[in-house]
Design a protein around this motif. Sequence first.
Motif, PDB file in Angstrom:
ATOM      1  N   VAL A   1       0.842  -1.195   0.000  1.00  0.00           N
ATOM      2  CA  VAL A   1       0.000   0.000   0.000  1.00  0.00           C
ATOM      3  C   VAL A   1       0.877   1.245   0.000  1.00  0.00           C
ATOM      4  CG1 VAL A   1      -1.736   1.290   1.291  1.00  0.00           C
ATOM      5  CG2 VAL A   1      -1.861  -1.209   1.186  1.00  0.00           C
ATOM      6  N   HIS A   2       1.867   1.255   0.858  1.00  0.00           N
ATOM      7  CA  HIS A   2       2.793   2.387   0.951  1.00  0.00           C
ATOM      8  C   HIS A   2       3.510   2.613  -0.375  1.00  0.00           C
ATOM      9  CE1 HIS A   2       6.251   4.373   3.466  1.00  0.00           C
ATOM     10  NE2 HIS A   2       5.611   5.236   2.710  1.00  0.00           N
ATOM     11  N   VAL A   3       3.975   1.534  -0.996  1.00  0.00           N
ATOM     12  CA  VAL A   3       4.699   1.631  -2.265  1.00  0.00           C
ATOM     13  C   VAL A   3       3.781   2.164  -3.365  1.00  0.00           C
ATOM     14  CG1 VAL A   3       5.828   0.273  -4.072  1.00  0.00           C
ATOM     15  CG2 VAL A   3       6.394  -0.128  -1.675  1.00  0.00           C
ATOM     16  N   ALA A   4       2.542   1.691  -3.427  1.00  0.00           N
ATOM     17  CA  ALA A   4       1.607   2.178  -4.437  1.00  0.00           C
ATOM     18  C   ALA A   4       1.352   3.678  -4.270  1.00  0.00           C
ATOM     19  CB  ALA A   4       0.293   1.402  -4.343  1.00  0.00           C
ATOM     20  N   TYR A   5       1.207   4.116  -3.027  1.00  0.00           N
ATOM     21  CA  TYR A   5       0.997   5.533  -2.736  1.00  0.00           C
ATOM     22  C   TYR A   5       2.181   6.373  -3.234  1.00  0.00           C
ATOM     23  CZ  TYR A   5       0.700   9.715   0.315  1.00  0.00           C
ATOM     24  OH  TYR A   5       0.676  10.994   0.815  1.00  0.00           O
ATOM     25  N   LEU A   6       3.390   5.905  -2.968  1.00  0.00           N
ATOM     26  CA  LEU A   6       4.583   6.653  -3.364  1.00  0.00           C
ATOM     27  C   LEU A   6       4.767   6.656  -4.876  1.00  0.00           C
ATOM     28  CD1 LEU A   6       7.060   5.384  -0.619  1.00  0.00           C
ATOM     29  CD2 LEU A   6       5.921   7.615  -0.707  1.00  0.00           C
ATOM     30  N   LEU A   7       4.546   5.510  -5.524  1.00  0.00           N
ATOM     31  CA  LEU A   7       4.696   5.459  -6.980  1.00  0.00           C
ATOM     32  C   LEU A   7       3.682   6.372  -7.665  1.00  0.00           C
ATOM     33  CD1 LEU A   7       5.341   1.653  -7.585  1.00  0.00           C
ATOM     34  CD2 LEU A   7       6.932   3.529  -8.035  1.00  0.00           C
ATOM     35  N   GLY A   8       2.445   6.374  -7.174  1.00  0.00           N
ATOM     36  CA  GLY A   8       1.443   7.267  -7.750  1.00  0.00           C
ATOM     37  C   GLY A   8       1.856   8.722  -7.649  1.00  0.00           C
ATOM     38  N   ALA A   9       2.429   9.101  -6.496  1.00  0.00           N
ATOM     39  CA  ALA A   9       2.869  10.485  -6.295  1.00  0.00           C
ATOM     40  C   ALA A   9       4.072  10.816  -7.177  1.00  0.00           C
ATOM     41  CB  ALA A   9       3.207  10.706  -4.827  1.00  0.00           C
TER      42      ALA A   9
ATOM     43  N   PHE B   1       6.756  13.626 -11.728  1.00  0.00           N
ATOM     44  CA  PHE B   1       7.621  13.664 -12.902  1.00  0.00           C
ATOM     45  C   PHE B   1       6.838  13.581 -14.219  1.00  0.00           C
ATOM     46  CE2 PHE B   1      10.591  12.124  -9.610  1.00  0.00           C
ATOM     47  CZ  PHE B   1      11.593  13.080  -9.753  1.00  0.00           C
ATOM     48  N   GLU B   2       5.516  13.560 -14.119  1.00  0.00           N
ATOM     49  CA  GLU B   2       4.651  13.549 -15.305  1.00  0.00           C
ATOM     50  C   GLU B   2       5.033  12.413 -16.249  1.00  0.00           C
ATOM     51  OE1 GLU B   2       4.844  17.438 -17.008  1.00  0.00           O
ATOM     52  OE2 GLU B   2       3.762  18.380 -15.356  1.00  0.00           O
ATOM     53  N   LEU B   3       5.095  11.216 -15.704  1.00  0.00           N
ATOM     54  CA  LEU B   3       5.489  10.037 -16.474  1.00  0.00           C
ATOM     55  C   LEU B   3       4.259   9.331 -17.037  1.00  0.00           C
ATOM     56  CD1 LEU B   3       8.122   8.560 -13.984  1.00  0.00           C
ATOM     57  CD2 LEU B   3       8.564   9.995 -15.978  1.00  0.00           C
ATOM     58  N   GLY B   4       4.419   8.744 -18.198  1.00  0.00           N
ATOM     59  CA  GLY B   4       3.344   7.973 -18.805  1.00  0.00           C
ATOM     60  C   GLY B   4       3.331   6.547 -18.299  1.00  0.00           C
ATOM     61  N   VAL B   5       3.232   6.371 -17.007  1.00  0.00           N
ATOM     62  CA  VAL B   5       3.292   5.057 -16.363  1.00  0.00           C
ATOM     63  C   VAL B   5       2.028   4.881 -15.527  1.00  0.00           C
ATOM     64  CG1 VAL B   5       4.565   3.635 -14.696  1.00  0.00           C
ATOM     65  CG2 VAL B   5       5.812   5.059 -16.324  1.00  0.00           C
ATOM     66  N   ARG B   6       1.572   3.635 -15.433  1.00  0.00           N
ATOM     67  CA  ARG B   6       0.445   3.310 -14.581  1.00  0.00           C
ATOM     68  C   ARG B   6       0.847   2.232 -13.580  1.00  0.00           C
ATOM     69  NH1 ARG B   6      -0.723   7.351 -16.277  1.00  0.00           N
ATOM     70  NH2 ARG B   6      -2.603   8.082 -17.365  1.00  0.00           N
TER      71      ARG B   6
ATOM     72  N   LEU C   1      -8.313   1.263   3.065  1.00  0.00           N
ATOM     73  CA  LEU C   1      -7.829   2.506   3.655  1.00  0.00           C
ATOM     74  C   LEU C   1      -8.277   3.735   2.872  1.00  0.00           C
ATOM     75  CD1 LEU C   1      -4.232   1.425   4.730  1.00  0.00           C
ATOM     76  CD2 LEU C   1      -6.195   1.866   6.203  1.00  0.00           C
ATOM     77  N   GLY C   2      -8.998   3.524   1.786  1.00  0.00           N
ATOM     78  CA  GLY C   2      -9.570   4.652   1.045  1.00  0.00           C
ATOM     79  C   GLY C   2      -8.579   5.407   0.192  1.00  0.00           C
ATOM     80  N   TYR C   3      -7.477   4.776  -0.192  1.00  0.00           N
ATOM     81  CA  TYR C   3      -6.530   5.445  -1.091  1.00  0.00           C
ATOM     82  C   TYR C   3      -7.136   5.547  -2.489  1.00  0.00           C
ATOM     83  CZ  TYR C   3      -2.547   5.118   2.151  1.00  0.00           C
ATOM     84  OH  TYR C   3      -1.691   5.254   3.205  1.00  0.00           O
ATOM     85  N   GLU C   4      -6.870   6.658  -3.156  1.00  0.00           N
ATOM     86  CA  GLU C   4      -7.272   6.843  -4.543  1.00  0.00           C
ATOM     87  C   GLU C   4      -6.221   7.667  -5.260  1.00  0.00           C
ATOM     88  OE1 GLU C   4     -11.095   8.640  -4.797  1.00  0.00           O
ATOM     89  OE2 GLU C   4     -12.202   6.871  -4.121  1.00  0.00           O
ATOM     90  N   ALA C   5      -5.875   7.246  -6.480  1.00  0.00           N
ATOM     91  CA  ALA C   5      -4.958   8.008  -7.318  1.00  0.00           C
ATOM     92  C   ALA C   5      -5.296   7.687  -8.766  1.00  0.00           C
ATOM     93  CB  ALA C   5      -3.501   7.658  -7.015  1.00  0.00           C
ATOM     94  N   ASP C   6      -5.222   8.683  -9.619  1.00  0.00           N
ATOM     95  CA  ASP C   6      -5.581   8.492 -11.019  1.00  0.00           C
ATOM     96  C   ASP C   6      -4.705   7.443 -11.698  1.00  0.00           C
ATOM     97  OD1 ASP C   6      -7.532  10.392 -10.757  1.00  0.00           O
ATOM     98  OD2 ASP C   6      -6.301  12.032 -11.539  1.00  0.00           O
ATOM     99  N   THR C   7      -3.474   7.306 -11.235  1.00  0.00           N
ATOM    100  CA  THR C   7      -2.528   6.414 -11.906  1.00  0.00           C
ATOM    101  C   THR C   7      -2.430   5.046 -11.247  1.00  0.00           C
ATOM    102  OG1 THR C   7      -0.728   7.344 -10.578  1.00  0.00           O
ATOM    103  CG2 THR C   7      -1.136   8.332 -12.740  1.00  0.00           C
TER     104      THR C   7
ATOM    105  N   ILE D   1       4.851   9.423 -10.094  1.00  0.00           N
ATOM    106  CA  ILE D   1       4.388   9.513 -11.487  1.00  0.00           C
ATOM    107  C   ILE D   1       3.821  10.904 -11.755  1.00  0.00           C
ATOM    108  CG2 ILE D   1       2.628   8.682 -13.092  1.00  0.00           C
ATOM    109  CD1 ILE D   1       3.023   5.895 -11.808  1.00  0.00           C
ATOM    110  N   GLU D   2       3.046  11.402 -10.820  1.00  0.00           N
ATOM    111  CA  GLU D   2       2.490  12.742 -10.972  1.00  0.00           C
ATOM    112  C   GLU D   2       3.578  13.803 -10.886  1.00  0.00           C
ATOM    113  OE1 GLU D   2      -0.830  15.660  -8.797  1.00  0.00           O
ATOM    114  OE2 GLU D   2      -0.675  13.534  -8.259  1.00  0.00           O
TER     115      GLU D   2
END
Length: 782
Positions: free
Chosen positions: A224-232, A237-242, A256-262, A234-235
């Motif tokens: 969960v922590h890693v997904a949160y950090l990777l999403g941030a 550095f404006e990377l085309g990664v999901r 835990l209610g996390y949400e991120a577009d990526t 990506i935003e």
Amino acid sequence: MNLSYHHANPRGGNESFLLRFQSANTDSPTTILVDAGTELELDRILNPGETIDAVCLTHAHSDHYQSLNQCVDPDTSVYTSPATAKIIGDVFDIATQQTGVEADDSMVAAIEPVDEWTSIGAEVAFHPVPAGHVPGAVGYLFRFEKDQGVDTGYILATGDFTLTRAGGYPGLPLESIQDVDVLFLTVATSSNFSSELSEGLGIALQQAHSGMQTLVTTSGIVGVHVAYLLGALIERFELGVRVRVVGQAAKLYERLGYEADTVQPVPEFSHTDEALGRGIITIAGPDVPSERSSGRLYGVLRDQPDACVVQLIGSGQSPIRSGQCTVHDFRIVNHPEYDALESVHESANPQHTVITHTHRGAGNQFNYLDSNVWSPSDAGEYTLYANGQWRAPPWAPNGGRTPTQATTQSVGALTETDLFSDIDLPDLSRSPTVDLPAEGIDIEHVKQVLAQETAYTGPTTTEASDSDTGSSTATARKSDSPSMTTSDDDQDDTKSDSQGSPAESVGLVRTTGASFNQLDDWVVSAIQSGELSKGDLKEIVRRSQQPATSADETESPDDENTDSAGDADHNTSQSDSARSTAESDDSDATTPADSDEDVDSPDAPSVSSDSKPETETTETQPAPESPTTSPDQEDNQRFPVVLDPLTTSLATHLIAETDEGPMTIADVATDATTAYLGDRLRGIETEPETSVSSHSSIVDQALASVVADSDEFTDLDSFKTTAYGELLGDLVGLDKDNQTPSVTIRVDPALVDAVTEHPASPTQSRDDVVATAVLCYAGTDT
């Protein structure tokens, strides 16, 4: 009021302790247990007829709740943070299925989320405080009436903590800890968490951005922590990664209610295409991809040269380094650096400090702290406050008598004020804004790693060009796979290219995308413009043909020893190698869809008798005129390893049996490894007929159930190796302190690496090769 405490599991993780408050107004004491880790000794610490009034659970790592079933009855509440309460049911479900933890509906029903002052009896209360470490982790501030309302005492239990955030949840708030009487200080530390995590995430982003299928393996709440950090990132550095987070981590992410577009959570998947994809980072568990979701996905990627696997390991297990894909591994355990312990102590300014989370106590290691330090190695009862006075440790110079008045009164008592009465303790909630530096992420480090993308697709991103002026202290780890055409030099990969000279890390061919295996456009342009000479081209070709090595294999022996011991989570010294500790993370979910499909196991079968390790052909050089070997050449013909107890004991036995003159353990290990490699190169099957793991299935099942209840061992084989090693060590007279030595093997490491990198090799590291070699050596009639 009298106050005493017990270490509740000193022979386990020693993170759990019992507080006993005995008031003059009641017959029965108030008992509060903080965490319920492995090898809990309730029968020894509870008095006859005594029960636990409350359990304060700090976070959802199994080494803190594994014995919780022993503590829960209809009259016992288990308090934890609201975030941990949301996920604990899912965590218990997986722990029950995968690790044998006993957790039923009554345990889930006993959980009570708490975020304010809560009373336990008439004279004791507690309040959770943020602790960083993992999302939802907390410590606890206790207060009690020392003298029937005349004065208030305060106890702070840090739990596993960091001063940095964890997935948006705040770290331990030093500014709110002004003055406590007793500090229960968790001393598990890590000296390289920030750099390891920053580089690991940077590599995952870099590889996915270049079009690779990228798998990040980690466990439970860490995912969960890693997904949160990777999403941030990506935003940022404006990377085309999901990002796709799958399995157990996906369930917790949603809870835990996390949400991120990526970031897309995928709790269950029936086909690997639902989890993997080019330009996508897939997060799956467990942290070593040998089973369940990450093992299934790794089985798909292992033989694909244009795939990448990043292992973020917190369990203490050995990483997988086989396959043709690019493989990286990092030790990721979110504990603070050592200096943070002193900062917490200075801020809390306690009269008494009790050291926790050190296996069998820390001895006198922390006696330099300016307070009475308690760190016994047993579960005995120790009195902190009695008859209106604070008590010194019984081993102190004054023999347990009350210290002088000047050292027993807190600032609050001296000023006749309650320093916590007017303080609003920090909110436990996740921050609505992302702050990557506050999470411990080194932005410049990540930017540098992203700039390494020129080795694959050329400097096409904003981050790549911006990095020319960045710091040059951190570089991406080299690929473990010879399939990647990257430079293998030690030069500064971020050196400015403003003069037009070719950067040495640029690859000759594209390794991903539609133009896979074609000359990189940058190389073509450089050749046409004359910026790249034939000599430069030949040098790049020569470098690209050299087999790459992993950073872990080039570290110093001290670094390699960091997680070699079975008690990887317990610090026993102040050295950096001991401060990097391993956390017992929860296993990943296995869905019915996962288990119904046959998967290529990453644990490959043994090499057959007619197979040989694949070696790379290199141009031979004329032999030197002198038969002597230079010191540099000698250094290249040896490597350090850490031996396990069984290997050490067998080597000691072989020394006792030999009549060839004085020998050392390193001599035996070297001879065994040389013989083993010779047999492997000749295609001779060398595995002993009876291995350490050859027990009946009934015995294995019985042992497995015991091992599952302990976080000292990652699996049954590690338990057997340690147990047999210790028993054999006793037989051959080997002292326990000498059972895991670091020795130098006088063998060409390239030959050993050739064995570990072979797709069918059962050994995955140099340590594995040496251990197997000594087993085979001891099983022959030598």
